[in-house]
Write a protein that holds these residues in place. Structure first.
Motif, PDB file in Angstrom:
ATOM      1  N   VAL A 169       1.008   8.844   1.224  1.00 36.36           N
ATOM      2  CA  VAL A 169       0.661   7.808   0.563  1.00 36.36           C
ATOM      3  C   VAL A 169       1.625   7.248  -0.670  1.00 36.36           C
ATOM      4  O   VAL A 169       1.754   5.798  -0.841  1.00 36.36           O
ATOM      5  CB  VAL A 169      -0.746   7.913  -0.172  1.00 36.36           C
ATOM      6  N   GLU A 170       2.112   8.049  -1.250  1.00 34.49           N
ATOM      7  CA  GLU A 170       3.020   7.979  -2.483  1.00 34.49           C
ATOM      8  C   GLU A 170       4.414   7.159  -1.970  1.00 34.49           C
ATOM      9  O   GLU A 170       4.756   6.456  -2.693  1.00 34.49           O
ATOM     10  CB  GLU A 170       3.234   9.180  -2.986  1.00 34.49           C
ATOM     11  N   GLU A 212      -2.098   5.107  -3.889  1.00 35.94           N
ATOM     12  CA  GLU A 212      -1.955   4.065  -3.227  1.00 35.94           C
ATOM     13  C   GLU A 212      -1.926   2.762  -4.146  1.00 35.94           C
ATOM     14  O   GLU A 212      -1.195   1.947  -3.867  1.00 35.94           O
ATOM     15  CB  GLU A 212      -3.391   3.834  -2.413  1.00 35.94           C
ATOM     16  N   LEU A 213      -2.677   2.738  -5.016  1.00 33.79           N
ATOM     17  CA  LEU A 213      -2.588   1.650  -6.199  1.00 33.79           C
ATOM     18  C   LEU A 213      -1.078   1.472  -6.696  1.00 33.79           C
ATOM     19  O   LEU A 213      -0.332   0.524  -6.965  1.00 33.79           O
ATOM     20  CB  LEU A 213      -3.434   1.874  -7.151  1.00 33.79           C
ATOM     21  N   GLN A 214      -0.466   2.527  -6.913  1.00 35.30           N
ATOM     22  CA  GLN A 214       0.917   2.695  -7.350  1.00 35.30           C
ATOM     23  C   GLN A 214       1.940   2.232  -6.363  1.00 35.30           C
ATOM     24  O   GLN A 214       2.769   1.438  -6.796  1.00 35.30           O
ATOM     25  CB  GLN A 214       1.238   4.009  -7.717  1.00 35.30           C
ATOM     26  N   ALA A 215       1.828   2.724  -5.160  1.00 38.34           N
ATOM     27  CA  ALA A 215       2.552   2.191  -3.892  1.00 38.34           C
ATOM     28  C   ALA A 215       2.347   0.683  -3.769  1.00 38.34           C
ATOM     29  O   ALA A 215       3.456  -0.045  -3.559  1.00 38.34           O
ATOM     30  CB  ALA A 215       2.087   2.986  -2.765  1.00 38.34           C
ATOM     31  N   LYS A 216       1.070  -0.046  -4.159  1.00 40.35           N
ATOM     32  CA  LYS A 216       0.943  -1.160  -3.828  1.00 40.35           C
ATOM     33  C   LYS A 216       1.740  -1.945  -5.081  1.00 40.35           C
ATOM     34  O   LYS A 216       2.490  -3.094  -4.905  1.00 40.35           O
ATOM     35  CB  LYS A 216      -0.470  -1.616  -4.003  1.00 40.35           C
ATOM     36  N   LYS A 217       1.479  -1.332  -6.108  1.00 39.41           N
ATOM     37  CA  LYS A 217       2.335  -2.020  -7.064  1.00 39.41           C
ATOM     38  C   LYS A 217       3.824  -2.258  -7.168  1.00 39.41           C
ATOM     39  O   LYS A 217       4.449  -3.016  -7.432  1.00 39.41           O
ATOM     40  CB  LYS A 217       1.978  -1.433  -8.662  1.00 39.41           C
ATOM     41  N   ASP A 218       4.314  -0.978  -6.632  1.00 40.35           N
ATOM     42  CA  ASP A 218       5.891  -0.788  -6.160  1.00 40.35           C
ATOM     43  C   ASP A 218       6.256  -1.490  -4.994  1.00 40.35           C
ATOM     44  O   ASP A 218       7.467  -1.647  -4.740  1.00 40.35           O
ATOM     45  CB  ASP A 218       6.196   0.676  -6.222  1.00 40.35           C
ATOM     46  N   ARG A 219       5.199  -2.136  -4.223  1.00 37.09           N
ATOM     47  CA  ARG A 219       5.398  -2.685  -2.937  1.00 37.09           C
ATOM     48  C   ARG A 219       6.399  -1.824  -1.929  1.00 37.09           C
ATOM     49  O   ARG A 219       7.377  -2.175  -1.522  1.00 37.09           O
ATOM     50  CB  ARG A 219       5.978  -3.978  -3.216  1.00 37.09           C
ATOM     51  N   LEU A 220       5.977  -0.563  -1.839  1.00 37.49           N
ATOM     52  CA  LEU A 220       6.747   0.503  -0.946  1.00 37.49           C
ATOM     53  C   LEU A 220       6.460   0.162   0.312  1.00 37.49           C
ATOM     54  O   LEU A 220       5.258   0.239   0.931  1.00 37.49           O
ATOM     55  CB  LEU A 220       6.498   1.769  -1.507  1.00 37.49           C
ATOM     56  N   ARG A 221       7.403  -0.027   1.303  1.00 33.65           N
ATOM     57  CA  ARG A 221       7.184  -0.143   2.721  1.00 33.65           C
ATOM     58  C   ARG A 221       6.089  -0.810   3.411  1.00 33.65           C
ATOM     59  O   ARG A 221       6.289  -2.063   3.166  1.00 33.65           O
ATOM     60  CB  ARG A 221       7.243   1.634   3.123  1.00 33.65           C
ATOM     61  N   MET A 222       5.192  -0.007   3.835  1.00 35.45           N
ATOM     62  CA  MET A 222       4.079  -0.976   4.407  1.00 35.45           C
ATOM     63  C   MET A 222       3.516  -2.135   3.349  1.00 35.45           C
ATOM     64  O   MET A 222       2.705  -3.011   3.760  1.00 35.45           O
ATOM     65  CB  MET A 222       2.956  -0.090   4.935  1.00 35.45           C
ATOM     66  N   TRP A 223       3.720  -1.742   1.895  1.00 39.04           N
ATOM     67  CA  TRP A 223       3.109  -2.739   1.240  1.00 39.04           C
ATOM     68  C   TRP A 223       4.064  -3.695   0.737  1.00 39.04           C
ATOM     69  O   TRP A 223       4.002  -4.402  -0.443  1.00 39.04           O
ATOM     70  CB  TRP A 223       2.518  -2.040  -0.043  1.00 39.04           C
TER      71      TRP A 223
END
Length: 977
Positions: A311-312, A338-349
């Motif tokens: 997730v990270e 998940e919220l942080q990954a979305k904010k950072d727009r990592l890979r699948m986000w």
């Protein structure tokens, strides 16, 4: 592939997997997201064959593979391809771990045999001689074969999933990952039984690896990793039958490519757990008997959570249904990651677009202040220490971030407090009132005024609420028998105890489940942990017990008669403990009496502050809010006035609060109340004299030489006399007047006359609320006048015929009008105060409309006064501003007047007495000389009516001295000028 070491074609890479005892999967050292890989079978050796699905191991097959796995997995190696066998599509080579030949190590330990065939074709290892020598040394071993239980892969009936879960719930199980299906699904050998199962990683889901064509599925079992240790001379695979080719051709169109980042997620998982020793913690079983569990893999001396890592890195999303099987702390970590990954727009986000949110971050708004009011369990008002005293910014409303407590309800709408609402508020009141706190503002949110829910942007019926975290600087009030040992402040939070965490841990509130990208408390995880403690302890809202019930008698809104009946109960004890609920004005309050479980309106005896909208009125209110609002106080009740307000003295920490107002120059002492019955009367007089000498506030223009005796609410013996006309009669001796020749009257009438009010309002576009100022068309003469909304229909306006009750603030009339007779009003017209003044005949008591002769008294008063051309002289004897602001007919400040008919030269007061339609007020031993003289002058008129048995005296003397009850609203019927 990996980098070449030299012209001899040596390559470098890292071992990803060990499918069997004589083969390795090696990935290159390139920095690509998914590096290239090769499967290398060790040249000239044959390891025992691992069992295919449903089969049996050859002797030593498992031990051979385990030796190679533990020797090489995850390590850097040097290798080269010695030869290839195109017929089986396999590459054979030499692999070196450091300076050691892996094939030699395997043979020397007896885990593989040397194959001598194929040397003529060049299909042999360059190290064949050394291998043969080592093989001779390693012979004479005993056979070892695994006893494999039936595999659960593809046949769930071979596994008692619920039984396995029940036996191992929450207990780490050792395992070896044999295959990675996708980023969040692994196939594992559970040790020591070697049960082969598929485990879905709890709380997450990685992108799908798609679906392969049928032809792949036909070939795949024949080329599985378990088969990679066959001899180079093995027979080629049999060709597909016609039926197989037809099926593959027909189904090839159903092939689905992997989702974006599906391959990356699978590679990520393979690099961390494939062929590695892992720990599996089973969390649950789904309805298809699939195992759901957490997977932990070693990383040095610590263990890492595979789900959290995925997730990270933006390679998996949080899944609520399986996360609910996990512990709360693990769930919170996944959700936050998940919220942080979305904010950072990592890979699948990468292309993720956050949903619209109604919250906005507040930055750098931290302050220290004193709590002056607890509005509810999740809202307080803090006086900012840095703001000037008395300024509008001095008090700030702070809603506690990310929690929601039960609502206190709204008495005006007959809404009762929700269960535990009073308890939550009282919990905070005892701990916060008057205490120093640190406030860290975090976000603001627009909410609907109607129900408190989030409002659409731009909605007119909404307001912005500010949310923050509050920390109690001194924990002395917060800790004690009810303090949880799990509540110390975090190292990264301000000094003190987090109040929101304290409230939630006691079960007085819930933690809000925010949507993605909604702003939230900076200490959200701590709040969730506190909620978990409250749930497990079954405290407050989470208790199985019925909530406590408290029935409070509200004497503030009750009739004056009921308040008078309650007086003996409050006088039984000389001093009563009470809590100040509201500061209505500088000298008038709403108190809660715990002993009697009632709320009362209370006013200081003999002390009066400036009325609303008068100079220093707001300052007096601010002072009392700081000093006594929501504090525990003591009161001594002396009497109750005609409006149902109890009069007496009030102490906070043994300080008579009347002296505080008088010393500050924010109140005056009135001896009309009788100094002999006022507690600490000498202290009050000293306090007032001190303010006079210092010329504080209301005494700033005080001249000691012009001081006169205090009488009735008069500052001098010269009474104020007004020329008035009567515009409305209510009954009970009450009526409304307008000042004759008042310039304000002419100005407002001129403004109203200039308005063009032809078009009716559009239903839905104009939504007046209770207390709003509007223009209303008076039914008697169709004139447009300023009016206040007193009552309105339930729900939204649906028809022009919907009825509103309005009070005409310039005339005192009140009536019900349809929506079509209302118009919005310009602020320039509505800003001026109402011109109608509420008056009552001084020194006499007139029966109310519901009492005997009450209707006759009202009719007589109407006949004498309601004439548009008749002027009167109103001599103001006393003012009573305890009623507060005007809320409709009969409310607000009352002027007690002697109303004199200018033409006849007689007073209406005496005329009412002479007709037997009123009686004199009782004399009191503390009456002033002025009042005694006025009563003496009126005595003869009452005596005449008694003698002639007129009106109320027709059956003799009236013995009752009950205060008149509150007057019912009288409908429109007054005069207009």
């Amino acid at each position: 592939m990996a980098t070449a070491a030299a012209p001899s074609n040596w390559l470098r890479g890292r071992v990803k997997a060990a499918p069997s005892g004589d083969s390795l999967v090696i990935i290159g050292s390139a920095k690509a997201e998914i590096p290239p890989e090769k499967t290398i079978t060790l040249s000239s050796i044959i390891a025992p064959r691992l069992a295919r699905r449903g089969g049996v191991d050859e002797p030593f097959a498992w031990d051979s593979r385990e030796y190679l796995r533990k020797l090489c997995i995850g390590k850097d190696v040097t290798f080269r391809v010695d030869y290839t066998v195109p017929s089986i599509g396999r590459e054979f080579g030499s692999v070196f771990l450091g300076d050691k030949n892996v094939a030699m190590l395997v043979v020397s330990e007896g885990w593989a045999k040397v194959r001598e065939r194929g040397q003529q074709k060049g299909e042999a290892s360059p190290f064949i001689a050394e291998l043969l020598h080592l093989e001779e040394q390693a012979k004479q071993q005993e056979a070892s074969i695994r006893k494999l239980p039936p595999s659960a892969i593809g046949d769930p009936s071979n596994l008692d999933a619920m039984g396995l879960l029940a036996a191992n719930k929450g207990r780490p199980m050792e395992g070896i990952v044999e295959q990675v299906r996708d980023g969040s699904t692994v196939r594992v050998y559970l040790l020591p039984e070697l049960q082969f199962v598929q485990v879905f990683v709890a709380g997450i889901q990685s992108p799908s690896m798609g679906r392969r064509a049928v032809v792949d599925s036909v070939i795949e079992p024949e080329t599985s990793l378990d088969e990679s240790n066959r001899e180079a001379s093995a027979e080629p695979l049999a060709a597909l039958t016609s039926a197989q080719r037809l099926a593959a051709s027909a189904a090839s169109a159903t092939e689905i490519a992997p989702d974006p980042f599906g391959r990356e997620a699978k590679h990520f998982t393979e690099m961390r757990v494939l062929n590695r020793d892992v720990r599996i913690v089973l969390e649950g079983v789904d309805k298809f008997s699939n195992l759901i569990g957490s997977v932990f893999y070693p990383d040095g001396d610590s263990a890492r959570d595979l789900a959290l890592e995925l997730v990270e890195n933006g390679l998996a999303k949080y899944v609520e249904w399986s996360a609910n099987m996990m512990e709360d702390d693990a769930k919170r970590k996944l959700k936050s990651a998940e919220l942080q990954a979305k904010k950072d727009r990592l890979r699948m986000w990468t292309n993720y677009i956050p949903p619209a949110t109604n919250s906005k971050a507040i930055h750098d708004q931290n302050f220290t202040g004193t709590v002056v009011e607890v509005v509810s369990g999740d809202c307080i008002i803090v006086a900012d220490d840095a703001a000037p005293y008395g300024s509008p910014l001095a008090e700030r409303r702070v809603n506690l971030s990310s929690i929601r407590c039960p609502k206190m309800g709204n008495p005006r709408r007959d809404e009762k407090p929700a269960p535990y609402a009073r308890e939550a508020k009282e919990f905070l009141r005892l701990r916060l009132i008057g205490c120093q706190v640190n406030v860290s503002m975090e976000y603001s949110r627009k909410v609907s005024l109607a129900d408190g829910s989030m409002s659409a942007a731009g909605s007119a019926d909404s307001r912005v609420m500010d949310f923050g975290s509050v920390f109690l600087v001194s924990p002395s009030k917060a800790v004690g028998n009810d303090a949880s040992p799990a509540l110390p402040a975090s190292s990264d939070q301000p000094t003190g105890i987090n109040i929101a965490e304290l409230v939630v841990s006691r079960g007085f509130g819930n933690v809000i489940r925010h949507r993605d990208f909604e702003e939230r408390s900076n200490y959200y995880d701590a709040l969730l942990a506190a909620e978990s403690r409250a749930m497990s302890g079954k405290r407050g809202l989470f208790s199985a017990k019925d909530p406590p019930v408290m029935h409070i008698k509200d004497l503030v809104t009750a009739s004056a008669k009921k308040a008078k009946d309650f007086l003996p109960f409050l006088q039984r004890s000389r001093k009563l403990p009470a809590v100040v609920e509201y500061v209505l004005s500088g000298h008038r309050f709403k108190l809660f009496i715990p002993k009697e479980t009632c709320s009362i309106a209370f006013s200081f005896s003999g002390v009066r502050c400036p009325g609303r909208d008068e100079p220093y009125s707001e300052e007096a209110i601010a002072l009392m809010r700081r000093k006594i609002l929501q504090r525990d106080v003591e009161i001594e009740v002396e009497t109750v006035d005609r409006t149902g307000t109890f009069l007496g003295s009030l102490w906070e920490s043994k300080t008579n609060m009347s002296t505080v107002l008088l010393e500050a120059g924010l109140a005056k002492l009135h001896t009309a109340f009788g100094a002999d019955r006022i507690a600490d009367a000498h202290l009050l007089a000293q306090a007032e004299q001190s303010a006079k000498r210092k010329k504080l506030k209301i005494w700033e223009n005080y001249d000691e030489g012009q001081e006169t005796t205090n009488g009735s609410t008069m500052e001098s013996k010269q009474k104020e006399v007004l020329k008035v006309v009567v515009t409305e009669v209510l009954g009970g001796g009450k009526f409304y007047v307008q000042i004759v020749a008042d310039q304000k009257v002419a100005a407002i009438q001129q403004q109203l006359a200039s308005l063009n009010l032809q078009e009716a309002p559009i239903v839905g576009a104009f939504n007046p609320r209770k207390g709003d100022m509007v223009l209303a068309q008076f039914s008697a003469d169709n004139s447009w006048n300023r009016a206040m909304i007193v009552n309105l229909p339930r729900g939204a306006v649906e028809s022009p015929k919907d009825e509103f009750e309005v009070f005409y603030i310039d005339y005192g009339n009140q009536e019900v009008v349809p929506f079509s007779r209302l118009r919005p009003i310009d602020p320039s017209v509505s800003s001026a105060p109402g011109l109608a003044m509420l008056c009552s005949l001084a020194y006499i008591k007139v029966p109310g409309l519901e009492e005997d002769f009450g209707q006759e008294a009202a009719e007589y008063l109407s006949e004498c006064t309601l004439n548009s051309s008749k002027e009167f002289r109103a001599m103001i004897e006393e003012r009573d501003s305890s009623g507060g602001k005007v809320k409709g007919q009969g409310t607000g400040t009352i002027l007690f007047v002697t109303l004199v008919d200018v033409e006849a030269g007689t007073s209406i007061n005496s005329a009412m007495l002479g007709e037997g339609l009123a009686r004199l007020e009782r004399r009191k031993r503390w009456d002033t000389k002025e009042r005694q003289s006025a009563l003496d002058n009126l005595e003869s008129f009452q005596q005449k009516a008694k003698t002639e048995r007129l009106g109320i005296w027709q059956y003799g003397d009236v013995q009752s001295d009950d205060e008149e009850t509150s007057l019912p609203v009288r409908k429109a019927g007054g005069g207009r000028r």
